[in-house]
Scaffold this motif. Structure first.
Motif, mmCIF file in Angstrom:
data_model
loop_
_atom_site.group_PDB
_atom_site.id
_atom_site.type_symbol
_atom_site.label_atom_id
_atom_site.label_comp_id
_atom_site.label_asym_id
_atom_site.label_seq_id
_atom_site.Cartn_x
_atom_site.Cartn_y
_atom_site.Cartn_z
ATOM 1 N N PHE A 98 -12.707 -23.647 -4.559
ATOM 2 C CA PHE A 98 -12.985 -24.654 -5.754
ATOM 3 C C PHE A 98 -12.696 -24.646 -6.863
ATOM 4 N N PRO A 99 -11.501 -24.992 -6.643
ATOM 5 C CA PRO A 99 -11.247 -24.823 -8.300
ATOM 6 C C PRO A 99 -11.303 -25.769 -9.826
ATOM 7 N N ALA A 100 -12.007 -27.008 -9.054
ATOM 8 C CA ALA A 100 -12.121 -28.034 -9.942
ATOM 9 C C ALA A 100 -13.801 -28.087 -10.589
ATOM 10 N N ARG A 101 -14.310 -27.752 -9.522
ATOM 11 C CA ARG A 101 -15.647 -26.879 -10.109
ATOM 12 C C ARG A 101 -16.340 -25.713 -10.521
ATOM 13 N N ILE A 102 -14.765 -25.266 -10.623
ATOM 14 C CA ILE A 102 -14.658 -23.963 -11.341
ATOM 15 C C ILE A 102 -14.897 -24.195 -13.072
ATOM 16 N N LYS A 103 -13.796 -24.949 -12.839
ATOM 17 C CA LYS A 103 -13.214 -25.459 -14.130
ATOM 18 C C LYS A 103 -14.030 -26.095 -14.815
ATOM 19 N N GLU A 104 -15.510 -26.922 -14.406
ATOM 20 C CA GLU A 104 -16.056 -27.571 -14.793
ATOM 21 C C GLU A 104 -17.501 -26.860 -15.003
ATOM 22 N N CYS A 105 -17.757 -26.051 -14.725
ATOM 23 C CA CYS A 105 -18.997 -25.321 -14.816
ATOM 24 C C CYS A 105 -18.479 -24.223 -14.937
ATOM 25 N N LEU A 106 -17.935 -22.787 -15.113
ATOM 26 C CA LEU A 106 -17.962 -21.851 -15.574
ATOM 27 C C LEU A 106 -18.400 -21.896 -17.133
ATOM 28 N N PRO A 107 -18.395 -22.452 -18.039
ATOM 29 C CA PRO A 107 -18.339 -22.276 -19.471
ATOM 30 C C PRO A 107 -20.443 -22.559 -19.514
ATOM 31 N N ALA A 108 -20.658 -23.227 -18.603
ATOM 32 C CA ALA A 108 -21.865 -23.768 -18.713
ATOM 33 C C ALA A 108 -22.691 -22.275 -18.276
ATOM 34 N N VAL A 109 -22.272 -21.260 -16.712
ATOM 35 C CA VAL A 109 -23.146 -20.803 -16.701
ATOM 36 C C VAL A 109 -22.526 -19.805 -17.357
ATOM 37 N N VAL A 110 -21.479 -19.159 -17.654
ATOM 38 C CA VAL A 110 -20.954 -17.843 -18.421
ATOM 39 C C VAL A 110 -22.382 -18.058 -19.367
ATOM 40 N N SER A 111 -22.198 -19.025 -20.515
ATOM 41 C CA SER A 111 -23.498 -19.500 -21.365
ATOM 42 C C SER A 111 -25.049 -18.475 -20.970
ATOM 43 N N TRP A 112 -25.415 -19.341 -20.155
ATOM 44 C CA TRP A 112 -26.482 -19.383 -19.730
ATOM 45 C C TRP A 112 -26.505 -17.852 -19.103
ATOM 46 N N VAL A 113 -26.107 -17.130 -18.832
ATOM 47 C CA VAL A 113 -25.781 -15.360 -18.090
ATOM 48 C C VAL A 113 -26.030 -14.972 -19.802
ATOM 49 N N PHE A 114 -24.861 -15.759 -20.958
ATOM 50 C CA PHE A 114 -25.359 -14.498 -21.772
ATOM 51 C C PHE A 114 -26.451 -14.532 -22.816
#
Length: 549
Positions: A62-78
């Motif tokens: 899922f390359p396109a979806r990973i590029k889009e969602c990774l920053p938001a996911v990382v933010s909320w995990v932090f």
């Protein structure tokens, strides 16, 4: 609807390796003291194996979806980990749970309030960005989570008393607010130039006063760090291209400090604040000493480039976190903790991933291979760290022999784990010192000289000198004691050892003995103690034994 569920499903799948990679912050084992991080490093490598492999699979599928969602996911995990750490700290303040340090009530999952505060300061701009992004729209659960995380961190951060963390949080918060209100700020400056200039001058004065107040709050500590940076810069200049290796930084620093004091060109303040630090309290200098200036420049290029990309993509929260970490690293030691190392890797990846051409098959395959190589690297290091953890557990159990004076039993236990613990300065010193107490000077010196490769502690020099004195190598003992004097001229103990050496009948030096005794009696220690009083009493007795002729 199906696409929506697929979107949330992929987000959840991405969140698992991110949360796993960052989970090292709450890793620990009750069988090891909190200041021994061997188990944390092992856990980081274990998580690295799984997280890197999972990221490789997700990017491949899922390359396109990973590029889009990774920053938001990382933010909320932090934010979730920040929430957990802040609650942990509040519970410690109110004595609902234990602290990891006997001198501090507030440490979170760390053993010291400094790195704990730095970790919270890194997460604070993420919470701030998520709050600013949502405060004008409908109040949803993410809005209240960001507010709660921000308020909890604000409750705990001042209590940590870490000036470096305060500055890091302030700088990153100014950046996030500046990006959020940049249009309003630009409009105000264009239409109110004089007021803007006046406001900037006032802010500049207030910042200067605040920094001055922070400096005066712990003046000796601040002077000590400035001196450390001065010596560290000298250390870098001695081997700027290759470095000396990560574990050898304290030894290289100690040697540079010894050379500096040996010249005699230093101030009373520098003598007062000098110490034998395990880190130089500046990770940029630490990296330059360890691996050379080229590696430092490459690392700065990676971090700066990632932050620039994230800034251009509007990922201001994670850019603020990366900025906070970079500011904190300027006057602290975050890279000594696997929690910060894993956070740095995730931040760099999350900030820079959106410009990577993962849609192209060749680049996606190349990036996947890179992640798999990283996974293999973690897998390769994991067994070594497992051995180190087992050795540390055995050392922890065996230390009771050393601390109670049962040196023979301690040496027998230490000999079994020496191979795995050769890079641990404290273990090597204890092992060498125990051998010294058993009157095995040659073997003791062999161990202590290995310890000198990873430590700058002058006590190692003192014990080597005492071993040489025991073997009646008096000239060699004098050299080792003088090295200890030059490494930390503010310490009284090496002068006392020199006085004892000069009182030896076979190496009697009356003039030097009198000079050393006067130094022991006249030098003002940092802290008065019973040991100082005993040394001075024995020094007076040595002086009374000086023959009349």
């Amino acid at each position: 609807m199906a696409n929506r569920y697929l979107k949330y499903g992929i987000n959840s799948m991405v969140g698992i390796p991110v949360a796993l990679c960052l989970s090292v912050v709450c890793c620990g084992t009750s069988s090891l003291p909190a200041d021994i991080l061997a188990d944390d490093w092992r856990w980081m490598y274990a998580c690295g194996v799984l997280s890197s492999a999972a990221f490789a699979l997700l990017i491949l599928l899922f390359p396109a979806r990973i590029k889009e969602c990774l920053p938001a996911v990382v933010s909320w995990v932090f934010i979730l980990y920040g929430f957990m750490e802040a609650v942990w700290g509040i519970r410690q303040v109110y004595s609902f749970t234990y602290s990891n340090h006997s001198l501090y009530a507030l440490t979170g999952s760390f053993y010291n309030p400094g790195p704990y505060s730095g970790y919270l300061a890194m997460i604070f701009p993420v919470c701030l960005h998520e709050w600013l992004k949502r405060k004008e729209s409908k109040k949803t659960i993410p809005y209240y989570m960001a507010v709660a995380g921000m308020l909890l961190i604000l409750c705990v951060l001042p209590a940590g008393m870490s000036r470096s963390a305060w500055i890091a949080a302030a700088v990153s918060s100014v950046y996030v607010c500046g990006m959020h209100y940049r249009m309003e700020i630009q409009h105000y400056i264009r239409h109110h130039r004089k007021q803007a200039v006046s406001f900037a001058i006032v802010i500049f004065i207030l910042v200067g006063m605040a920094l001055g107040g922070i400096y005066q709050m712990k003046k000796d500590s601040a002077d000590g760090r400035l001196f450390m940076w001065k010596i560290a810069a000298h250390t870098v200049s001695e081997n700027p291209w290759a470095g000396c290796g990560w574990n050898s930084v304290p030894a290289a620093y100690g040697q540079a400090q010894e050379d500096y004091f040996a010249t005699g060109d230093y101030t009373a303040t520098e003598e007062l604040v000098a110490g034998a630090p395990e880190y130089v309290f500046n990770e940029y200098l630490q990296v330059a000493i360890a691996w050379g200036v080229p590696v430092l420049c490459f690392g700065l290029l990676i971090m700066g480039g990632s932050m620039y990309i994230g800034h251009k993509q509007g990922i201001y929260g994670l850019c603020g976190a990366l900025l906070s970490l970079m500011v904190f690293a300027f006057s602290s030691y975050p890279l000594q903790f696997p929690a910060f190392v894993s956070a740095l890797v995730i931040l760099v990846l999350a900030c820079g991933i959106r410009v990577l051409p993962l849609e192209k098959g060749w680049f996606r395959l190349l990036f996947t291979i890179l992640l798999l190589v990283g996974s293999y690297g973690c897998f390769y290091n994991y067994p070594q760290k497992s051995k180190a953890v087992s050795a540390c557990k055995q050392w922890t159990k065996s230390r009771m022999f050393y601390q109670s004076g049962a040196y023979r039993q301690a040496v027998e236990c230490y000999a079994e784990i020496q191979k795995e613990m050769v890079g641990n300065a404290r273990f090597m010193f204890e092992y060498g010192h125990a051998l010294h107490k058993l009157h095995e000077p040659e073997l003791s010196n062999r161990v202590l000289k290995e310890a000198l490769k990873v430590s700058g502690d002058p006590m190692i020099l003192n014990v080597i000198g005492k071993n040489e004195q025991e073997m009646k190598h008096y000239a060699s003992a004098e050299q080792w004691f003088m090295r200890a004097v030059h490494r930390l001229p503010g310490r009284i103990y090496p002068y006392y050892l020199l006085a004892n050496l000069y009182a030896e009948p076979e190496f009697y030096r009356r003039d030097k003995l009198e000079r050393m005794v006067r130094t022991v009696l006249g030098k003002e220690p940092k802290v008065q103690s019973t040991a100082i009083k005993q040394m001075r009493r024995k020094a007076r007795e040595l002086l009374k034994k000086v023959p009349e002729n």
